[in-house]
Design an enzyme around this catalytic site. Sequence first.
Site, short mmCIF file in Angstrom:
data_model
loop_
_atom_site.label_atom_id
_atom_site.label_comp_id
_atom_site.label_asym_id
_atom_site.label_seq_id
_atom_site.Cartn_x
_atom_site.Cartn_y
_atom_site.Cartn_z
N ASP A 6 0.82 -1.32 -0.05
CA ASP A 6 0.14 0.13 -0.08
C ASP A 6 0.88 1.27 0.01
O ASP A 6 2.15 1.23 0.25
CB ASP A 6 -1.01 0.12 1.09
CG ASP A 6 -2.17 -0.92 0.97
OD1 ASP A 6 -2.39 -1.36 -0.10
OD2 ASP A 6 -2.82 -0.99 2.08
N LYS B 64 -3.70 3.52 -2.06
CA LYS B 64 -4.86 4.34 -2.16
C LYS B 64 -4.66 5.62 -1.53
O LYS B 64 -4.02 5.58 -0.40
CB LYS B 64 -6.05 3.81 -1.56
CG LYS B 64 -6.25 2.13 -2.13
CD LYS B 64 -7.52 1.63 -1.36
CE LYS B 64 -7.78 0.27 -1.97
NZ LYS B 64 -9.04 -0.33 -0.95
N MET C 273 -8.38 8.70 9.27
CA MET C 273 -8.85 9.13 7.90
C MET C 273 -10.37 10.18 8.06
O MET C 273 -11.20 10.19 7.42
CB MET C 273 -9.64 7.98 7.03
CG MET C 273 -8.73 6.76 6.84
SD MET C 273 -9.25 5.35 6.16
CE MET C 273 -10.08 4.80 7.72
#
Length: 511
Positions: A40, A62, A177
């Site tokens: 990632d 991502k 997030m």
Amino acid sequence: MTRAGSKPFVYLVGAGPGDPGLLTLKGRDAIACADVVVYDRLVSPRTLDHARSDAVRVYVGKGPRCHTMPQEEINALLVRTAREGNVVARVKGGDPFVFGRGGEEAEELRAAGIPYEVVPGVTSAVAAPAYAGIPVTHRGASSSFTVITGHGCVGKDEPAVPWEHAARLGGTLVFLMGMERLSDIAENLMSAGMDGATPVAIVRLGTWPEQRAVEGTLGDIAQVARDAGVENPAVVVVGQVAALRSRLQWIERKPLFGKRIVVTRARHQASRLTRALEAQGAQVTEFPVIEIASPSSAEPLAWAVRHAEAYQWIVFTSVNGVEAFFGALNAAGRDARALAGSEVAAIGPATAAALARHGIAQVEVGSEFCAEGLAEALAKSVQPGQRVLVARAQESRDVLPRMLEAAGAQVDDVAAYRTLSVDAGSLELEADLRAGRVDAVTFTSSSTVTNLLACLGGDASLLKGAALCSIGPITTNTLRDAGLEPAVQADEYTIEGLVDAICSLWEGEAR
């Protein structure tokens, strides 16, 4: 951790929040045995160094509004790659089961009949605050902590956050997030009854050298973040523990915190210098401009080890020379006893330590860790007519052999190894230098200077925006011959001395 005969297999590995030192031993071993590594965005490149050189690396990172590959395709990729007979390491930032969608990947693997194993990682929900000096629990301030996704809102697949319940918990709330919805988070908590004066801290890129933290209150944190330009990836900490940061912060106080330093040593040697710099807070890029190889002709060294007893003195000028000599000694079916009748000398403490690892404890070391210093020391001990073996790099200066010959010794100057230039990644380094993204470059030998300049096409001007750090006077002279002035030279010509010198450049900047 090899799984011979048990392919296919998938490891769901948590790599931790960024600092490569936070990878678990089990995670390291899983990456090391993998045929394919699927990783990632927030996985440190240093973590990937544990992969085999022949392992296939697949990036599926991502970012906000920018996904290399949808989750469904990642799931399919894991199944397909494993079915091809591979051991796969699926490496994820943080912990795979803490908002890492590792559970979805595990379900897909189970449905496909692919065996898998979960390797937990250190979650950023705990590590990022800790690196900023914020304990998520603290006696008298918080007896619990809750981790909440910032994506949770009405109308999406994730369940809505129960704001009234969260506001009444009384412990620490950690939002992952959550930067895009920071205003909504603050407003929802205050609407649910939480005091607008509640301390809040935001830690961006926690545990990375670029880590940055800002503080405020629930009532003003959204504006504080906007003014400071703080964006994802970040962890938002809400609760009384956030106020402890001013007292408990520690990483920002390290002398090299946030400094970007290039290490040019050979890859197998770079780790020691890298670890020492990282321990002082630096962000290190390893750019090995040399690699160690066998000499052009192996016979002179082979002859020397077969006739080691013929020498009254055996002299080593580097750790590489020690390792090459003992490698040849072992290949000849001999060991350290072959040196029993010889005096042994080393150019400095690192070389002496390498000899000690091979059982040679009685070593003469020069007062200055360079060829001239060692020759000066030996001139007082070596008797005229004595035979001296000097095992060193093929391309080394001939100062030491000449000085010993001038003292009356019979010198066999033997190439134990040679250094070769390496230029992999030179375009990326050149771009970083042009953009001012390098604070310092380390040089541990003259060959690192000449080979780095060769990698940069001979353009010495590219290095003038960075602090050039030299391990000793010979390396400094090579820099000056190229028109470059070092910002600092180590007082003691060792890795430890070099790190001390680099720290002195920014002495007083750490908070």
